[in-house]
Design a protein around this motif. Structure first.
Motif, short mmCIF file in Angstrom:
data_model
loop_
_atom_site.label_atom_id
_atom_site.label_comp_id
_atom_site.label_asym_id
_atom_site.label_seq_id
_atom_site.Cartn_x
_atom_site.Cartn_y
_atom_site.Cartn_z
N LEU A 112 0.84 -1.20 0.00
CA LEU A 112 0.00 0.00 0.00
C LEU A 112 0.87 1.25 0.00
O LEU A 112 1.92 1.27 0.64
CB LEU A 112 -0.90 0.00 1.24
N VAL A 113 0.41 2.27 -0.70
CA VAL A 113 1.12 3.54 -0.72
C VAL A 113 0.16 4.64 -0.30
O VAL A 113 -1.03 4.62 -0.64
CB VAL A 113 1.76 3.86 -2.10
N PRO A 114 0.66 5.62 0.48
CA PRO A 114 -0.24 6.68 0.96
C PRO A 114 -0.74 7.53 -0.20
O PRO A 114 -0.08 7.66 -1.23
CB PRO A 114 0.64 7.51 1.89
N PRO A 115 -1.91 8.11 -0.01
CA PRO A 115 -2.45 8.97 -1.05
C PRO A 115 -1.70 10.30 -1.09
O PRO A 115 -1.04 10.67 -0.13
CB PRO A 115 -3.90 9.19 -0.59
N GLY A 116 -1.80 10.96 -2.19
CA GLY A 116 -1.25 12.30 -2.34
C GLY A 116 -2.37 13.22 -2.78
O GLY A 116 -3.51 12.80 -2.94
N VAL A 117 -2.05 14.45 -2.98
CA VAL A 117 -3.03 15.39 -3.52
C VAL A 117 -2.54 15.87 -4.87
O VAL A 117 -1.34 15.84 -5.16
CB VAL A 117 -3.30 16.59 -2.57
N THR A 118 -3.47 16.30 -5.67
CA THR A 118 -3.12 16.81 -6.99
C THR A 118 -4.06 17.97 -7.31
O THR A 118 -5.14 18.07 -6.77
CB THR A 118 -3.21 15.70 -8.06
N CYS A 119 -3.62 18.81 -8.19
CA CYS A 119 -4.46 19.89 -8.68
C CYS A 119 -4.92 19.47 -10.07
O CYS A 119 -4.12 19.44 -11.02
CB CYS A 119 -3.66 21.20 -8.74
N LYS A 120 -6.19 19.12 -10.18
CA LYS A 120 -6.70 18.64 -11.46
C LYS A 120 -6.57 19.69 -12.55
O LYS A 120 -6.29 19.37 -13.70
CB LYS A 120 -8.15 18.18 -11.30
N ALA A 121 -6.78 20.96 -12.20
CA ALA A 121 -6.66 22.02 -13.21
C ALA A 121 -5.23 22.11 -13.73
O ALA A 121 -5.00 22.22 -14.94
CB ALA A 121 -7.10 23.35 -12.61
N ASP A 133 -3.05 19.68 -13.66
CA ASP A 133 -2.81 18.44 -14.41
C ASP A 133 -3.35 18.56 -15.83
O ASP A 133 -2.70 18.13 -16.78
CB ASP A 133 -3.47 17.25 -13.71
N ARG A 134 -4.54 19.15 -15.97
CA ARG A 134 -5.10 19.34 -17.32
C ARG A 134 -4.21 20.28 -18.13
O ARG A 134 -3.94 20.05 -19.31
CB ARG A 134 -6.52 19.92 -17.25
N ARG A 135 -3.76 21.36 -17.50
CA ARG A 135 -2.91 22.33 -18.19
C ARG A 135 -1.61 21.65 -18.62
O ARG A 135 -1.15 21.84 -19.75
CB ARG A 135 -2.63 23.53 -17.29
N ALA A 136 -1.04 20.84 -17.75
CA ALA A 136 0.20 20.14 -18.08
C ALA A 136 0.00 19.17 -19.25
O ALA A 136 0.92 18.92 -20.01
CB ALA A 136 0.72 19.39 -16.86
N ALA A 137 -1.21 18.68 -19.38
CA ALA A 137 -1.52 17.78 -20.50
C ALA A 137 -1.94 18.56 -21.74
O ALA A 137 -2.52 18.00 -22.67
CB ALA A 137 -2.60 16.80 -20.08
N ASN A 138 -1.67 19.88 -21.73
CA ASN A 138 -2.00 20.78 -22.84
C ASN A 138 -3.48 20.87 -23.13
O ASN A 138 -3.89 21.14 -24.25
CB ASN A 138 -1.24 20.37 -24.12
N GLU A 139 -4.31 20.62 -22.10
CA GLU A 139 -5.74 20.76 -22.29
C GLU A 139 -6.22 22.11 -21.77
O GLU A 139 -7.30 22.54 -22.11
CB GLU A 139 -6.48 19.64 -21.56
N GLY A 140 -5.45 22.74 -20.92
CA GLY A 140 -5.85 24.03 -20.37
C GLY A 140 -6.98 23.90 -19.37
O GLY A 140 -7.58 22.86 -19.22
N CYS A 141 -7.26 24.96 -18.68
CA CYS A 141 -8.29 24.94 -17.64
C CYS A 141 -9.69 24.90 -18.21
O CYS A 141 -10.61 24.42 -17.57
CB CYS A 141 -8.15 26.15 -16.73
N ALA A 142 -9.89 25.43 -19.40
CA ALA A 142 -11.23 25.44 -19.98
C ALA A 142 -11.13 25.31 -21.49
O ALA A 142 -11.56 26.16 -22.23
CB ALA A 142 -11.95 26.73 -19.60
N SER A 143 -10.51 24.23 -21.93
CA SER A 143 -10.33 24.04 -23.36
C SER A 143 -11.66 23.72 -24.03
O SER A 143 -12.61 23.30 -23.38
CB SER A 143 -9.32 22.91 -23.61
N PRO A 144 -11.74 23.90 -25.35
CA PRO A 144 -12.99 23.65 -26.04
C PRO A 144 -13.47 22.19 -25.92
O PRO A 144 -14.63 21.93 -26.06
CB PRO A 144 -12.67 23.98 -27.50
N GLN A 145 -12.56 21.24 -25.67
CA GLN A 145 -12.96 19.83 -25.60
C GLN A 145 -13.73 19.53 -24.32
O GLN A 145 -14.37 18.52 -24.21
CB GLN A 145 -11.73 18.90 -25.61
N GLN A 146 -13.66 20.39 -23.33
CA GLN A 146 -14.29 20.13 -22.04
C GLN A 146 -15.60 20.91 -21.92
O GLN A 146 -15.81 21.90 -22.60
CB GLN A 146 -13.36 20.57 -20.90
N ALA A 147 -16.43 20.45 -21.01
CA ALA A 147 -17.65 21.19 -20.71
C ALA A 147 -17.26 22.54 -20.13
O ALA A 147 -16.20 22.69 -19.53
CB ALA A 147 -18.50 20.40 -19.71
#
Length: 166
Positions: free
Chosen positions: A127-136, A138-152
């Motif tokens: 088992l490994v302890p959980p961590g926290v992440t910033c989904k916004a 993470d999306r930006r790092a994946a070149n999706e941006g915070c409010a890209s056209p592909q997302q709602a």
């Protein structure tokens, strides 16, 4: 690891001891109990205003009591408990599996499965302890941006000046 992948793996090793290790190799003591299996549905809105939803299966472990036999639960017994639960409530096979454990020295937390090893007639779940992440972020790092056209369209939030994760 999703719930079904875990179950499929332990089904391949009938009758073997099921050992859970946490905190750099400490084992949940033999005689532990599966006290609850929870089907959890999360809904959230992240700092970028994006709605998120996911499911988890949480297996709660409790250390042994003084009267308990000091032996590890078998894979068969774990599967039997799981089947009784799923006869009573729906548990999604694709949901991420988390193991909740804590004792007098370790605060309870929902661990992730890091890996599973086979050792001396035992299935050892690391088992490994959980961590926290910033989904916004993470999306930006994946070149999706915070409010890209592909997302709602994001829910309007005034979380931080200038937008998400600034």
């Amino acid at each position: 690891m999703d719930t079904q992948s875990f179950l499929s793996l332990i089904e391949l090793h009938p009758g073997q001891a099921l050992v859970f290790k946490y905190d750099k190799g400490k084992a949940v003591a033999p005689g532990y109990h599966v006290t609850e299996i929870m089907s959890v549905h999360y809904q959230s809105v992240d700092c970028g205003g994006q709605a998120n939803a996911w499911r988890e299966t949480v297996v709660q472990l409790q250390g042994p009591r003084a009267k308990d036999k000091p032996e590890y639960m078998s894979t068969d017994k774990f599967l039997s408990i799981y089947r009784r639960v799923t006869a009573a409530i729906p548990v999604r096979p694709e949901a991420e599996l988390r193991l909740e454990y804590g004792d007098r020295e370790t605060p309870a937390m929902h661990y992730h499965i890091g890996r599973i090893d086979l050792e001396d007639n035992a299935v050892v779940v690391q088992l490994v302890p959980p961590g926290v992440t910033c989904k916004a972020a993470d999306r930006r790092a994946a070149n999706e941006g915070c409010a890209s056209p592909q997302q709602a369209a994001p829910i309007p939030l005034e979380v931080l000046p200038g937008g998400c994760c600034d």
